[in-house]
Design a protein around this motif. Structure first.
Motif, short mmCIF file in Angstrom:
data_model
loop_
_atom_site.label_atom_id
_atom_site.label_comp_id
_atom_site.label_asym_id
_atom_site.label_seq_id
_atom_site.Cartn_x
_atom_site.Cartn_y
_atom_site.Cartn_z
N HIS A 121 1.71 41.33 4.59
CA HIS A 121 2.79 41.75 5.48
C HIS A 121 2.23 42.29 6.81
O HIS A 121 2.71 41.95 7.90
CB HIS A 121 3.65 42.81 4.79
N SER A 141 1.31 44.02 0.73
CA SER A 141 1.35 44.85 1.94
C SER A 141 0.29 44.38 2.96
O SER A 141 0.54 44.38 4.17
CB SER A 141 1.18 46.32 1.51
N SER A 160 1.26 44.91 -5.16
CA SER A 160 1.78 45.59 -3.97
C SER A 160 0.73 45.74 -2.87
O SER A 160 1.05 45.73 -1.69
CB SER A 160 2.36 46.96 -4.34
#
Lengths: 387, 387
Positions: free
Chosen positions: A300, A297, A293
């Motif tokens: 992103h 992230s 994650s």
């Protein structure tokens, strides 16, 4: 294709030759009558020009097409290997060169590690890698197309300013031309990538922006079917546009450039910081794919800042085809999707709604782009954009 | 000038005519021999073409030049009033139209208030203002060029979407052409402004960006000597590029668009807020000139955000000529200087160092740009950029 600014007889003939050659190349298999219809030239002119192109080995007959009443027409084509192209990618880590057909097929390639080379050594290495493919070429060579990172004078092939190498006012084009006695063209790597996508890719668009995202970030602009370099060859150098002057220092000496947010270096620095340990690019990709994650992230967020820049680009140019390429493209659809979402949120709806975002499907995009640079200059060949 | 994509005999002749006409227009006073040298056409072709242009009244002889040994050569020129242009600016507040010479001199003008008009009324008013100048024109009219805010299909003159007016898919070009039986061209106002500066202005540049800053903000792009509209005519619509999504709501429905920072409306809202009383634009200008520190700081901040956008533009296009125009330009050098400083701080030095920022010296820039739109399309006339 060059405009007929000076319509001398000689140039009119050259113009007609390029027009006929491009029509046959684009048509794949086409009769003289169809060439005349497409170009608006007379049958006599087309026949004269085709005869010349056949003698030069650029056009061949490939049998007869279906009859439409009278005699079945002879079909013409441009053989894929009528001329061979040498395409060269002088990348940060590797110098690659290849022999490429007129349809962008690679038939022989050489790659040499180049990460530690600079100055005269790097020029020698470039001549070496080019020499290897030139001597391996099994057919008539059209010339050499070269792509390299940095600011490059495409009119004379001078590297005005390199990026990772210390190249300054390096007359790369004439050095290579002198050595191999062949026509040589040099362009910036992202500009070459855009030309590669435009000439050999699947996007047949009059306007097209290719954005290469790796250690550096830069774009190549095809506007009105032509590579656009701006007033000083630097068009597309978006990597050092400041996105937030209160953010991190950039290698260029300023703060908060696009590269400090959206490059491979940026995501590695941020991931390492958040994970509390150094991480390589391959590890980051593996973690991303495992669904880590933190890395997801970070990627992103990087894509979002890139999207902000792309949104500005769409607002300014109203270009509907955006192609992303380079190492960051390995993050695939999630990355592409985040770029697209941020770009759409930043540009006026009426401008951005129809924009199509894709990741380039072409391997060796820069090297093929360098070949395309050579081919468009020497022969004027490219697929016609669909309007 | 249109490229000779289809080199038919007819088009070759038209091409030669345009080339010769443009050479004489650009030369001011020029002999047939000099036209032949400049264009690369034969003396015979030049003479034939000049004869035709003289019969059409587009070229006149204006005496003899200095002899260079033999007979003194006859000098040719394009008379300023060989054809008259109608230029129309359908602005937010005023509809203006003028009769304009081939050198951009306004010889008759009409302006009608238009702030409250929309729909059919506004079209009627546009036809009215155009009719007044058409009937006042004292010479052969070439046609009508129209500029209006919004997204405009320049190929058929349809207003796809207006800005302050509710125009949607309005076939303005054909409505005007039907009424006056003249060739009509329509373009976005900022795009027209760029063409006006390029054709009639003092900047002889191949690449040029004009940014109009008023109630709205948009740019017109001259790239490679041509107006660039992008894939859907919206190139230059930078006013609704989001600069900071956490900032104020924009009339477009989103937050933090460039207009919310840098338009006349933005500085009035901000000044009113800080001064604690409503302020008009004229008052703001007066306070600025008196040295009111609040207004000066508001204008400076507005210019800085505009400069950030311009820096992105330079980073993308590497265009060296940036011309600012529109109502905000009344704030003069302090405003221009702040735009320039912010733009330079945002784009890579090697790209932005040579950029020249100016405020347009042309009054009626949009109206003259509309005339230039007509003239370039119908006659191919413009001054040659110096390279």
């Amino acid at each position: 294709m060059r405009g007929l600014l000076r319509a001398t007889v000689h140039e009119a003939r050259e113009h007609n030759e390029r027009l006929v050659l491009a029509t046959i190349y684009d048509g794949g298999q086409i009769s003289r009558a169809e060439v005349a219809r497409t170009t608006g030239l007379t049958r006599t002119t087309v026949s004269d020009v085709v005869d010349g192109l056949q003698r030069a080995g650029l056009v061949a007959t490939i049998g007869r097409g279906p009859s439409t009443g009278g005699k079945a027409p002879i079909l013409l084509s441009v053989p894929d290997r009528a001329r061979l192209l040498v395409g060269v990618d002088l990348g940060d880590r590797v110098f690659s060169a290849a022999v490429v057909t007129l349809r962008g097929e690679i038939i022989h390639r050489v790659a040499l590690p180049a990460e530690q080379t600079d100055g005269e050594d790097s020029v020698r290495l470039a001549l070496d890698v080019i020499g290897k493919v030139v001597s391996a070429a099994n057919g008539p060579l059209l010339g050499i197309g070269i792509a390299a990172p940095g600011l490059i004078d495409t009119t004379d092939g001078t590297v005005i300013q390199g990026v990772t190498r210390s190249w300054r006012q390096l007359p790369l084009g004439s050095l290579v031309a002198d050595r191999f006695s062949l026509p040589v063209y040099v362009a910036n790597d992202s500009q070459a990538a855009a030309l590669g996508e435009h000439v050999f890719g699947s996007v047949r668009a009059l306007n097209l922006v290719v954005i290469k995202v790796g250690v550096g970030i830069s774009a190549g602009l095809i506007l009105n079917g032509q590579l656009f370099g701006g007033d000083g060859f630097g068009a597309g150098e978006i990597g050092h546009t400041v996105m937030d002057p209160s953010a991190e220092r950039c290698r260029c000496g300023r703060w908060g450039c696009l590269e400090t947010f959206a490059s491979t270096g940026a995501i590695l620095a941020r991931s390492s910081e958040l994970l509390g340990r150094p991480i390589t690019f391959d590890e980051a990709v593996a973690e991303f794919e495992r669904g880590n994650s933190v890395v997801r992230s970070v990627v992103h967020d990087a894509a979002t800042v890139l999207g902000v820049a792309v949104g500005g680009l769409i607002g300014l140019l109203h270009v509907r085809r955006i192609v992303l390429a380079g190492p960051m493209a390995v993050f695939g659809d999630p990355w592409l999707g985040a770029v697209q979402t941020a770009a759409r949120a930043r540009a006026l709806g009426v401008l951005a709604d129809d924009t199509v975002f894709t990741i380039s499907k072409m391997d060796d995009l820069v090297m093929l782009g360098a070949s395309a640079l050579l081919m468009t200059h020497e022969l004027g060949l490219q697929l016609r954009p669909s309007m």
